[in-house]
Scaffold this active site. Structure first.
Site: not given
Ligand SMILES: *[C@@H]1O[C@H](CO)[C@@H](O)[C@H](O)[C@H]1NC(C)=O
Ligand SMILES: *[C@@H]1O[C@H](CO)[C@@H](O)[C@H](O)[C@H]1NC(C)=O
Length: 385
Positions: A210, A233
């Site tokens: 993430d 991310h």
């Protein structure tokens, strides 16, 4: 008459007494290094000793693997100089269920040096992937409501949820950390900061599933420098606007960062709903992108997976965001995207010396909605501000 030498010695010894740290060695206190015998109680005993000491204290964790469940390092403590020196690896039970694994709360002057945290998150990720009813997972290292904390040289492996969280803190330095989890591990944010001021994240490497760094509401005076992100991310301010009443993000510096094969590079994201939240004063400087899906993005219609999207207009006010010297490659054609709020257009966006191409050779493009600002220097793709 008192002997001056005796007086001098007494002075020296009482000085040493008050400054030399007491050491709590978990190994000699009974912790097992086999990675299978639960040593939670011994670690907690070491903390009680260190926290209750009126002198500086050190907790020492020698080489070896230590199985520990939830560790609650709670203050306030009697001294403001506790060092936790870890030469070993802390291992979480593979079926560990709680919101936090290691949690510091209300401490001041704590330094964590070295160490490997192995949270063994794979079981929980598999549960989530199979869509069974799973616990949300534990953050590996959470630091709450604390002041003057240093985390240096720590490795965090395979967290169930977030690796490191800093919440409600003042003056926290995270330096030389190594965060590792697979690209497809869910919600394994590297370092999450919120409601905190004076946090710095330096010289670190984050590969995870993430956000490498996520910056939540109420973050001010944050400094991120020399961080390598990927997979992951990206470095994200947000998501913001989750709540109607929300604190703003102010004075964030992100410099000398690299992104490799990440979903995003430098991102600001907000849900499309009313909120008192804001972002003001961000400098993104010296960033290198390699095959990044969205190198530069402001998304005020954030809704991952497009499920239960609020479909309103973002109340988050975004202003004074500068991108300076950002170059490299985008994995998609749109390398720069400012999708701002109709009600609160982005103001004072500055782009200077940005050179992003689409897959190394093709020209990329820029996309702007409700965004105002200016461009200078080399700007590729051509600015849409
Ligand atoms: C912004 O934050 C940095 C630390 O990241 C700090 O040194 C600086 O003084 C802050 N600037 C303002 C105007 O508060
Ligand atoms: C932009 O980057 C490309 C690819 O790295 C490079 O070939 C080009 O010279 C750069 N352009 C400028 C104006 O710096």
């Amino acid at each position: 008459m008192a002997n001056p030498l005796v007086i001098a010695l007494v002075v020296v010894f009482s000085f040493m007494e008050s400054t030399v740290a007491t050491t709590y060695n978990v190994r000699t206190m009974g912790a097992k290094t086999n990675g299978r015998t639960d040593s939670t109680k011994t670690f907690m005993a070491a903390w009680s000793g260190a926290c209750g000491s009126s002198k500086p204290a050190t907790i020492y964790v020698p080489n070896g693997r230590y199985l520990v469940g939830g560790l609650r390092f709670s203050g306030p403590c009697k001294n403001k100089a506790i060092t936790i020196r870890i030469d070993g690896t802390l291992v979480a039970p593979s079926n560990y269920v709680a919101e936090y694994w290691l949690r510091f709360n209300v401490v001041e002057g704590v330094t964590i040096l070295g160490g490997i945290l192995d949270a063994q998150g794979a079981g929980l990720w598999a549960c989530k992937a199979s869509r069974r009813n799973c616990p949300s997972g534990a953050t590996s290292l959470a630091i709450f409501n604390s002041k003057n904390v240093v985390v240096s040289g720590l490795s965090s492996l395979n967290s169930q949820m977030f690796h490191i969280v800093v919440n409600g803190c003042n003056n926290v330095k995270v330096v030389g950390v190594n965060v590792v989890a697979p690209w497809n591990s869910p919600n394994t944010d590297g370092i999450h900061v919120q409601l905190s001021t004076g946090v710095s994240i330096l010289n670190s490497k984050i590969s995870t599933g993430d956000d490498c760094v996520s910056i939540g509401p109420g973050t001010t005076n944050l400094w991120i420098e020399n961080v390598a992100c990927g997979p992951g991310h990206g470095i994200s301010i947000g998501s913001l606007g989750k709540d109607l009443k929300e604190e703003g993000v102010q004075n964030v510096t992100v410099k000398r960062v690299t992104f490799k094969d990440t979903d995003n590079g430098l991102r600001i994201k907000a849900w499309a709903r009313p909120s008192s939240g804001f972002v003001n004063g961000v400098l993104f400087q010296n960033a290198v992108m390699t095959n990044v899906e969205n190198p530069i993005v402001i998304d005020q219609n954030y809704c991952p997976g497009s499920k239960n999207c609020p479909r309103q207009v973002s109340g988050v006010k975004i202003s004074n965001v500068k991108y300076q010297d950002v170059h490299g490659t985008s994995a998609t054609k749109v390398a720069v995207k400012f999708d701002c709020s109709k009600k609160n257009p982005c103001r004072g966006i500055t782009i200077q010396d940005v050179n992003l191409s689409f897959k190394n050779q093709l020209p990329a493009s820029a996309y702007c909605v409700n965004a105002a600002g200016r461009a200078s220097g080399v700007v590729k793709p051509t600015s849409c501000l």
